[in-house]
Write a protein that holds these residues in place. Structure first.
Motif, PDB file in Angstrom:
ATOM      1  N   MET A 142      -6.049   8.519   6.163  1.00  0.00           N
ATOM      2  CA  MET A 142      -7.364   8.199   5.606  1.00  0.00           C
ATOM      3  C   MET A 142      -7.828   6.799   5.990  1.00  0.00           C
ATOM      4  O   MET A 142      -8.793   6.291   5.431  1.00  0.00           O
ATOM      5  N   ALA A 175      -6.318   3.823   5.711  1.00  0.00           N
ATOM      6  CA  ALA A 175      -5.851   2.623   5.009  1.00  0.00           C
ATOM      7  C   ALA A 175      -5.144   1.693   5.998  1.00  0.00           C
ATOM      8  O   ALA A 175      -5.331   0.470   5.982  1.00  0.00           O
ATOM      9  N   SER A 188       0.840  -1.199   0.000  1.00  0.00           N
ATOM     10  CA  SER A 188       0.000   0.000   0.000  1.00  0.00           C
ATOM     11  C   SER A 188       0.872   1.245   0.000  1.00  0.00           C
ATOM     12  O   SER A 188       0.635   2.204  -0.732  1.00  0.00           O
ATOM     13  N   ALA A 189       1.910   1.222   0.827  1.00  0.00           N
ATOM     14  CA  ALA A 189       2.739   2.424   0.975  1.00  0.00           C
ATOM     15  C   ALA A 189       3.579   2.684  -0.277  1.00  0.00           C
ATOM     16  O   ALA A 189       3.633   3.810  -0.781  1.00  0.00           O
ATOM     17  N   PHE A 231       0.994  10.907   2.237  1.00  0.00           N
ATOM     18  CA  PHE A 231       0.616  10.231   0.998  1.00  0.00           C
ATOM     19  C   PHE A 231       1.454   8.976   0.805  1.00  0.00           C
ATOM     20  O   PHE A 231       0.939   7.886   0.557  1.00  0.00           O
ATOM     21  N   SER A 232       2.750   9.132   0.944  1.00  0.00           N
ATOM     22  CA  SER A 232       3.641   8.018   0.659  1.00  0.00           C
ATOM     23  C   SER A 232       3.435   6.858   1.635  1.00  0.00           C
ATOM     24  O   SER A 232       3.522   5.696   1.257  1.00  0.00           O
ATOM     25  N   TYR A 286      -5.098   9.108  -8.923  1.00  0.00           N
ATOM     26  CA  TYR A 286      -3.952   8.201  -8.836  1.00  0.00           C
ATOM     27  C   TYR A 286      -4.013   7.189  -9.991  1.00  0.00           C
ATOM     28  O   TYR A 286      -3.007   6.859 -10.614  1.00  0.00           O
ATOM     29  N   GLY A 342       4.438   2.949  -3.955  1.00  0.00           N
ATOM     30  CA  GLY A 342       3.679   3.057  -5.202  1.00  0.00           C
ATOM     31  C   GLY A 342       4.100   4.294  -5.959  1.00  0.00           C
ATOM     32  O   GLY A 342       5.254   4.741  -5.872  1.00  0.00           O
ATOM     33  N   LEU A 343       3.156   4.874  -6.678  1.00  0.00           N
ATOM     34  CA  LEU A 343       3.453   6.079  -7.449  1.00  0.00           C
ATOM     35  C   LEU A 343       3.906   7.213  -6.537  1.00  0.00           C
ATOM     36  O   LEU A 343       4.641   8.097  -6.955  1.00  0.00           O
ATOM     37  N   GLY A 344       3.442   7.170  -5.285  1.00  0.00           N
ATOM     38  CA  GLY A 344       3.841   8.201  -4.331  1.00  0.00           C
ATOM     39  C   GLY A 344       5.351   8.273  -4.188  1.00  0.00           C
ATOM     40  O   GLY A 344       5.924   9.353  -4.057  1.00  0.00           O
ATOM     41  N   SER A 348       0.670   6.133   3.110  1.00  0.00           N
ATOM     42  CA  SER A 348      -0.757   5.754   3.126  1.00  0.00           C
ATOM     43  C   SER A 348      -1.415   6.099   4.454  1.00  0.00           C
ATOM     44  O   SER A 348      -2.177   5.298   5.006  1.00  0.00           O
TER      45      SER A 348
HETATM   46  N1  PFF Z   1       1.021   5.336  -0.472  1.00  0.00           N
HETATM   47  C1  PFF Z   1       0.648   5.257  -1.862  1.00  0.00           C
HETATM   48  C2  PFF Z   1       1.845   5.662  -2.693  1.00  0.00           C
HETATM   49  O1  PFF Z   1       2.837   6.173  -2.152  1.00  0.00           O
HETATM   50  O2  PFF Z   1       1.803   5.493  -3.898  1.00  0.00           O
HETATM   51  C3  PFF Z   1      -0.584   6.078  -2.171  1.00  0.00           C
HETATM   52  C4  PFF Z   1      -1.674   5.914  -1.155  1.00  0.00           C
HETATM   53  C5  PFF Z   1      -2.249   4.652  -0.935  1.00  0.00           C
HETATM   54  C6  PFF Z   1      -2.074   6.977  -0.376  1.00  0.00           C
HETATM   55  C7  PFF Z   1      -3.196   4.478   0.053  1.00  0.00           C
HETATM   56  C8  PFF Z   1      -3.036   6.831   0.598  1.00  0.00           C
HETATM   57  C9  PFF Z   1      -3.572   5.563   0.807  1.00  0.00           C
HETATM   58  F1  PFF Z   1      -4.462   5.409   1.744  1.00  0.00           F
END
Ligand code: PFF
Length: 447
Positions: free
Chosen positions: A231, A233, A20-21, A225-226, A103, A23-25, A228
């Motif tokens: 929110m 998650a 989850s963490a 964001f990075s 995203y 990713g594109l972030g 997660s």
């Molecule tokens: N953490 C993910 C990333 O860095 O790409 C994006 C993301 C996923 C943000 C889930 C928030 C979330 F709840």
């Protein structure tokens, strides 16, 4: 609760949370936001935000999730039944759909680049004009960008509809480590480029006179964001975790891995940016305009490039899965919707909301929506820079004072005796530093 599903193993959980963490972030957003905010100073503020705020909020979310074994709305409600606090959970559900919507547009770009690389378009001797043309001819096509948005969300909803362990755990095992290995390899290559020293100076040698509120706000937004966070998650993922697991170790592992991946992405990108005369403040297109040059120079670059974009798309998928999962778990737990239906409903909503973001590079008025931002950047600002820190602020107050930091600490500790390492520091951070810092920085935007 019976029938909600659980991770098969502790390692499976760490992988899923890391999935989850990471990713594109890390690979798309981190380099471009760092580049836009002046490089090294941003990196430094970001690292401070990750350690002081990110890790603290990570523990708050994981402990709340595991203690209540509920989705974010249910989790707040379990501790303070019928109170307004469930609204924080709701904010998370909505934020998840909001982030998912744009995203997935960028995830669609990675799919396109995967095919472009496979087709051998990033060949030796590629020019700046060609790289620009590939980017702009694709992003100016409303049809392609919306189609790929649709495809990406559909795949995500399908995986989530299959449930948490067969769906999510399975995807992450070998692929995350493989992405990491490729990044290490690419960063070593980048360091041999002629612009490496200028790139590293930009990325690693901070100019403290440039510090301002905007950099801090952007760094906090990027950290949330990075990782997660903000929110729910990690509340949701923690809720599928059994009581035996060691949250303390899991939190550190996820945060360390995520931060390492982002850091490496910078090492790959900035030397290349300075070598190929690109601008570090290019914005959201930064990696899409930098990486093709790297792959064009690399032996077996076509295979490498294709593999890289496949892995990046999969890293994005394990993140979109968690975005869909938050709203899905809410619908399943609280609204008694069947999982497959819930997953596709969430996907459909995100697709519709995502269309203007998919058109942000091609169709007016989305190309220049408000405040000089296109629609996608506007969404990103609202959800990542505002909503996630607001969620983090409310969560820290809730865990620190309403639930009680000591009770949360007991959950982090699990069945083990004694305090977890740094327990008193964590309590100080979650009760005082996190809320005060977030309040100050969010307040400063209003002024
Ligand atoms: N953490 C993910 C990333 O860095 O790409 C994006 C993301 C996923 C943000 C889930 C928030 C979330 F709840």
């Amino acid at each position: 609760m019976a029938g909600r599903g659980k991770w098969k193993s502790s390692f499976g959980f760490v992988l899923a949370a890391a999935g989850s963490a990471v990713g594109l972030g890390n690979i798309w957003r981190f380099p471009y936001v760092t580049g836009k905010n002046g490089g090294a100073l941003f990196l430094l503020v970001y690292l401070v935000a990750v350690v002081l705020l990110g890790l603290s909020v990570m523990y708050a979310e994981l402990s709340l999730g595991r203690y209540t074994q509920r989705n974010p709305v249910g989790a707040f409600n379990a501790i303070k039944p019928g109170s307004i606090w469930r609204g924080v959970g709701f904010l998370g559900v909505i934020t998840g759909v909001g982030i998912l919507s744009y995203y997935s547009v960028i995830a669609g770009w990675t799919l396109y680049y995967m095919f472009t690389s496979a087709a051998g378009k990033f060949g030796e001797g590629i020019t700046q004009a060609q790289v620009d043309r590939i980017f702009s001819s694709f992003t100016s096509s409303p049809f392609l960008t919306v189609l790929l948005l649709f495809v990406f969300i559909l795949i995500t909803s399908y995986v989530v509809s299959k449930g948490i362990s067969s769906g999510i755990e399975r995807w992450t095992g070998i692929l995350m480590p493989l992405l990491f290995v490729i990044l290490v390899f690419l960063s070593i290559y980048s360091l041999t480029l002629p612009g490496a020293s200028r790139g590293l100076k930009f990325y690693l040698s901070p100019d403290f006179s440039k510090l301002n509120f905007n950099i801090i706000l952007q760094a906090i937004g990027q950290a949330f964001f990075s990782l997660s966070l903000g929110m729910g998650a990690m509340i949701t993922y923690g809720s599928y975790l059994s009581k035996e697991e060691n949250l303390f170790a899991a939190g550190i592992e996820v945060v360390t891995f995520d931060t390492l991946v982002a850091f490496l992405a910078g090492i790959v990108i900035f030397p290349a940016v300075f070598t190929f005369n690109l601008s570090p403040s290019e914005g959201p297109s930064l990696i899409f305009k930098t990486l093709p040059f790297i792959f064009s120079k690399l032996p077996l670059g076509r295979i490498f490039g294709t593999l890289f974009f496949i892995l990046l798309a999969i890293a994005a998928l394990t993140s979109t899965i968690s975005l869909v999962e938050v709203a899905t778990s809410y619908l399943v737990d609280e609204r008694k919707v069947r999982r497959p239906k819930a997953a596709f409903l969430v996907g459909a909503a995100a697709f519709v909301i995502g269309i203007p973001s998919a058109l942000a590079t091609s169709v007016k008025p989305f190309t220049n929506f408000v405040l000089g931002k296109d629609f996608l950047s506007f969404m990103d600002f609202i959800w990542a820079n505002l909503s996630l820190p607001i969620g983090g602020l409310l969560l820290s107050i809730f865990v620190g004072y309403v639930w009680g930091a000591r009770k949360a600490a007991k959950e982090i500790r699990g069945y083990r005796q004694g305090k977890f390492p740094g327990e008193d520091i964590w309590i100080f951070l979650i009760k005082y530093l996190v809320p005060v810092a977030l309040l100050l920085i969010l307040g400063s935007i209003l002024i």
